[in-house]
Design an enzyme around this catalytic site. Structure first.
Site, PDB file in Angstrom:
ATOM      1  N   TYR A 138      50.061   3.231  25.182  1.00  0.00           N
ATOM      2  CA  TYR A 138      49.715   3.995  25.335  1.00  0.00           C
ATOM      3  C   TYR A 138      49.099   2.824  26.949  1.00  0.00           C
ATOM      4  O   TYR A 138      49.275   3.861  28.124  1.00  0.00           O
ATOM      5  CB  TYR A 138      48.222   3.972  25.102  1.00  0.00           C
ATOM      6  CG  TYR A 138      46.554   4.285  26.227  1.00  0.00           C
ATOM      7  CD1 TYR A 138      46.725   5.160  26.729  1.00  0.00           C
ATOM      8  CD2 TYR A 138      45.549   3.676  26.485  1.00  0.00           C
ATOM      9  CE1 TYR A 138      45.578   6.323  27.505  1.00  0.00           C
ATOM     10  CE2 TYR A 138      44.543   4.053  27.426  1.00  0.00           C
ATOM     11  CZ  TYR A 138      44.255   5.227  27.584  1.00  0.00           C
ATOM     12  OH  TYR A 138      43.159   5.255  28.671  1.00  0.00           O
ATOM     13  N   ALA A 185      44.493  12.568  30.848  1.00  0.00           N
ATOM     14  CA  ALA A 185      45.511  12.144  30.295  1.00  0.00           C
ATOM     15  C   ALA A 185      45.597  11.978  29.229  1.00  0.00           C
ATOM     16  O   ALA A 185      44.400  12.589  28.507  1.00  0.00           O
ATOM     17  CB  ALA A 185      44.800  10.020  30.136  1.00  0.00           C
ATOM     18  N   TRP A 186      46.952  11.656  28.238  1.00  0.00           N
ATOM     19  CA  TRP A 186      46.527  11.428  26.702  1.00  0.00           C
ATOM     20  C   TRP A 186      45.898  10.304  26.502  1.00  0.00           C
ATOM     21  O   TRP A 186      46.562   9.018  26.768  1.00  0.00           O
ATOM     22  CB  TRP A 186      48.303  11.015  26.451  1.00  0.00           C
ATOM     23  CG  TRP A 186      48.448  10.993  25.124  1.00  0.00           C
ATOM     24  CD1 TRP A 186      47.991   9.719  24.244  1.00  0.00           C
ATOM     25  CD2 TRP A 186      49.106  11.805  24.398  1.00  0.00           C
ATOM     26  NE1 TRP A 186      48.029   9.756  22.995  1.00  0.00           N
ATOM     27  CE2 TRP A 186      48.807  11.206  23.367  1.00  0.00           C
ATOM     28  CE3 TRP A 186      49.621  12.703  24.306  1.00  0.00           C
ATOM     29  CZ2 TRP A 186      49.302  11.007  21.332  1.00  0.00           C
ATOM     30  CZ3 TRP A 186      50.491  13.302  23.375  1.00  0.00           C
ATOM     31  CH2 TRP A 186      50.218  12.640  22.080  1.00  0.00           C
ATOM     32  N   TRP A 188      36.094   1.345  27.794  1.00  0.00           N
ATOM     33  CA  TRP A 188      35.237   1.184  26.688  1.00  0.00           C
ATOM     34  C   TRP A 188      33.870   2.233  27.199  1.00  0.00           C
ATOM     35  O   TRP A 188      32.546   1.732  27.319  1.00  0.00           O
ATOM     36  CB  TRP A 188      33.866  -0.114  26.765  1.00  0.00           C
ATOM     37  CG  TRP A 188      35.158  -1.643  26.135  1.00  0.00           C
ATOM     38  CD1 TRP A 188      36.175  -1.437  26.116  1.00  0.00           C
ATOM     39  CD2 TRP A 188      34.352  -2.299  25.197  1.00  0.00           C
ATOM     40  NE1 TRP A 188      37.220  -2.514  25.144  1.00  0.00           N
ATOM     41  CE2 TRP A 188      35.438  -3.013  24.764  1.00  0.00           C
ATOM     42  CE3 TRP A 188      33.264  -2.688  24.230  1.00  0.00           C
ATOM     43  CZ2 TRP A 188      35.599  -4.081  24.486  1.00  0.00           C
ATOM     44  CZ3 TRP A 188      33.136  -3.472  23.815  1.00  0.00           C
ATOM     45  CH2 TRP A 188      34.374  -4.495  23.614  1.00  0.00           C
TER      46      TRP A 188
HETATM   47  N1  LIG Z   1      37.387   6.753  27.248  1.00  0.00           N
HETATM   48  C1  LIG Z   1      37.729   5.510  27.937  1.00  0.00           C
HETATM   49  O1  LIG Z   1      36.961   4.503  26.992  1.00  0.00           O
HETATM   50  C2  LIG Z   1      38.273   5.391  28.533  1.00  0.00           C
HETATM   51  C3  LIG Z   1      38.319   3.593  28.753  1.00  0.00           C
HETATM   52  C4  LIG Z   1      39.702   3.895  30.020  1.00  0.00           C
HETATM   53  C5  LIG Z   1      40.407   4.393  31.145  1.00  0.00           C
HETATM   54  N2  LIG Z   1      40.047   5.666  30.406  1.00  0.00           N
HETATM   55  C6  LIG Z   1      40.595   6.402  31.726  1.00  0.00           C
HETATM   56  O2  LIG Z   1      39.541   7.163  31.871  1.00  0.00           O
HETATM   57  C7  LIG Z   1      39.771   8.606  32.184  1.00  0.00           C
HETATM   58  C8  LIG Z   1      39.177   9.977  31.666  1.00  0.00           C
HETATM   59  O3  LIG Z   1      39.279   9.408  30.225  1.00  0.00           O
HETATM   60  P1  LIG Z   1      38.344  10.386  29.236  1.00  0.00           P
HETATM   61  O4  LIG Z   1      37.568   9.223  27.893  1.00  0.00           O
HETATM   62  O5  LIG Z   1      37.066  11.310  29.872  1.00  0.00           O
HETATM   63  O6  LIG Z   1      39.224  11.539  27.996  1.00  0.00           O
HETATM   64  P2  LIG Z   1      39.436  12.595  27.417  1.00  0.00           P
HETATM   65  O7  LIG Z   1      37.524  12.761  26.944  1.00  0.00           O
HETATM   66  O8  LIG Z   1      40.842  12.543  26.218  1.00  0.00           O
HETATM   67  O9  LIG Z   1      39.857  13.504  28.624  1.00  0.00           O
HETATM   68  C9  LIG Z   1      40.841  13.605  28.955  1.00  0.00           C
HETATM   69  C10 LIG Z   1      41.395  15.412  29.544  1.00  0.00           C
HETATM   70  O10 LIG Z   1      42.667  15.298  30.218  1.00  0.00           O
HETATM   71  C11 LIG Z   1      42.996  16.712  29.944  1.00  0.00           C
HETATM   72  N3  LIG Z   1      44.061  16.507  29.694  1.00  0.00           N
HETATM   73  C12 LIG Z   1      45.640  16.195  28.357  1.00  0.00           C
HETATM   74  N4  LIG Z   1      46.462  16.885  28.726  1.00  0.00           N
HETATM   75  C13 LIG Z   1      46.448  17.039  29.945  1.00  0.00           C
HETATM   76  C14 LIG Z   1      47.184  17.596  30.891  1.00  0.00           C
HETATM   77  N5  LIG Z   1      48.776  18.068  30.407  1.00  0.00           N
HETATM   78  N6  LIG Z   1      46.967  17.939  32.243  1.00  0.00           N
HETATM   79  C15 LIG Z   1      45.754  18.535  31.951  1.00  0.00           C
HETATM   80  N7  LIG Z   1      44.884  17.338  31.345  1.00  0.00           N
HETATM   81  C16 LIG Z   1      44.684  17.749  30.263  1.00  0.00           C
HETATM   82  C17 LIG Z   1      41.618  16.904  28.250  1.00  0.00           C
HETATM   83  O11 LIG Z   1      42.070  17.792  28.978  1.00  0.00           O
HETATM   84  P3  LIG Z   1      41.810  19.370  27.689  1.00  0.00           P
HETATM   85  O12 LIG Z   1      40.704  19.009  27.191  1.00  0.00           O
HETATM   86  O13 LIG Z   1      41.982  21.122  29.005  1.00  0.00           O
HETATM   87  O14 LIG Z   1      42.794  19.460  26.772  1.00  0.00           O
HETATM   88  C18 LIG Z   1      41.230  16.357  27.969  1.00  0.00           C
HETATM   89  O15 LIG Z   1      39.842  17.368  28.949  1.00  0.00           O
HETATM   90  C19 LIG Z   1      41.375   8.827  31.415  1.00  0.00           C
HETATM   91  O16 LIG Z   1      42.776   8.651  32.450  1.00  0.00           O
HETATM   92  C20 LIG Z   1      41.434   7.598  31.000  1.00  0.00           C
HETATM   93  O17 LIG Z   1      42.953   7.399  29.991  1.00  0.00           O
HETATM   94  C21 LIG Z   1      39.504   6.326  29.567  1.00  0.00           C
END
Ligand SMILES: NC(=O)c1ccc[n+]([C@@H]2O[C@H](COP(=O)([O-])OP(=O)(O)OC[C@H]3O[C@@H](n4cnc5c(N)ncnc54)[C@H](OP(=O)(O)O)[C@@H]3O)[C@@H](O)[C@H]2O)c1
Length: 276
Positions: free
Chosen positions: A123, A58-59, A148
């Site tokens: 987003y 995700a972005w 969160w």
């Molecule tokens: N963090 C939060 O609080 C939160 C809350 C609600 C929902 N979410 C959801 O939970 C999920 C995981 O989030 P997270 O916190 O683990 O996020 P994260 O640490 O930012 O990880 C997202 C990953 O997506 C990858 N990515 C970005 N662009 C990409 C592309 N074009 N193709 C393939 N991979 C790509 C990145 O990989 P690279 O590093 O290899 O580029 C990154 O490691 C996401 O769907 C997010 O929307 C997160």
């Protein structure tokens, strides 16, 4: 079983990969350099001989998405669609990770899985579009909304609070946004449980039980770390304007019995201190 995790190098994806490895499952965790979800061909190639794909790509830069909505859309919506379509072609079960930001954040009671989407940020719009795309292409996919998140393998609020605790005597933290701090390890565990229980395709909510504000969360981090929670002072969202609007209320209902956020936070901090 063989698992593919797209976005497998991120905060959640890394914890899911570690949990699967610990359980002796075959897992391929790919980052954007080896599998860019914007490319259907790349996703198809990565999905050969895979039983379950979890799309954690995700972005996630919420504020930056306001000025870069098209780029965020290409990952959060088109990318999710590509994973969903490739999964259907190859007969692979899919789990897609989504967010509380698909809701308006204006409720006063918890959002159920079927509550209408009404995102207020770029987003949120891109993630809501991703949900629709996944549902349309792959009705059997599980769409798990979380919120969160904090975990060992990424920058997060807990780490930020502990760093600031060492730099400042007092901190002011917003006290008018309500949500459910959720450990990435607990979310990983939920993904496995839902699949093992034969959960149906569609929306599921995956956040910790209980609720608090960011200020309450910070005070609990201080307390559990042996610091004085009174060093954390409340303030309002209007005192910290950000490019993307934040949901005032992000509590999700219908969770599949995840433990209380305080208990999970204690577990996370115990792991962190044992690794020091
Ligand atoms: N963090 C939060 O609080 C939160 C809350 C609600 C929902 N979410 C959801 O939970 C999920 C995981 O989030 P997270 O916190 O683990 O996020 P994260 O640490 O930012 O990880 C997202 C990953 O997506 C990858 N990515 C970005 N662009 C990409 C592309 N074009 N193709 C393939 N991979 C790509 C990145 O990989 P690279 O590093 O290899 O580029 C990154 O490691 C996401 O769907 C997010 O929307 C997160």
């Amino acid at each position: 079983m063989r698992w593919l995790i797209t976005g497998g190098r991120g905060m959640f994806g890394t914890d899911l990969a570690l949990l699967l490895q610990a359980r002796g499952e075959g897992v391929v965790a790919v980052g954007s350099s080896s599998c860019d979800v914007r490319s259907l061909d790349a996703v198809r190639a990565a999905m050969r001989d895979i039983d379950v794909v979890v799309n954690a790509a995700a972005w996630t830069a919420v504020d930056d998405a306001e000025a870069h909505e098209a780029e965020a859309f290409s990952i959060n919506a088109t990318g999710a669609r590509n994973v969903a379509a490739a999964a259907v072609e190859s007969g692979t079960r899919m789990v897609h990770i989504s967010t509380d930001y698909v809701f308006d954040g204006a409720a006063t009671t918890p959002y159920g899985p079927e509550h209408p989407q009404d995102p207020r940020s770029a987003y949120g719009r891109t993630k809501a579009a991703g949900e629709w795309a996944v549902r349309a292409a792959n009705p059997d996919a599980l769409i798990i909304r979380t919120a969160w998140l904090y975990g060992e393998h990424g920058p997060n609020f807990v780490k930020t609070m502990l760093r600031l605790a060492g730099e400042r005597e007092t901190l002011t933290v917003v006290d008018d946004q309500m949500g459910q701090p959720t450990w990435t390890r607990d979310l990983a565990d939920l993904v496995l449980r839902l699949l093992a229980d034969g959960a149906r395709g569609g929306y599921h909510h995956g956040t910790a039980s209980g609720q608090t504000t960011w200020c309450g969360f910070a005070q609990e981090i201080f307390r559990l770390a042996g610091l004085d929670p009174d060093r954390v002072l409340p303030c309002s969202t209007s005192e910290f304007p950000r490019p993307a609007p934040r949901p005032a209320y992000s509590v999700l209902a219908g969770n599949s019995a995840m433990r209380d956020w305080r208990t999970a936070l204690g577990g996370y901090l115990a792991v962190q201190s044992s690794q020091r």
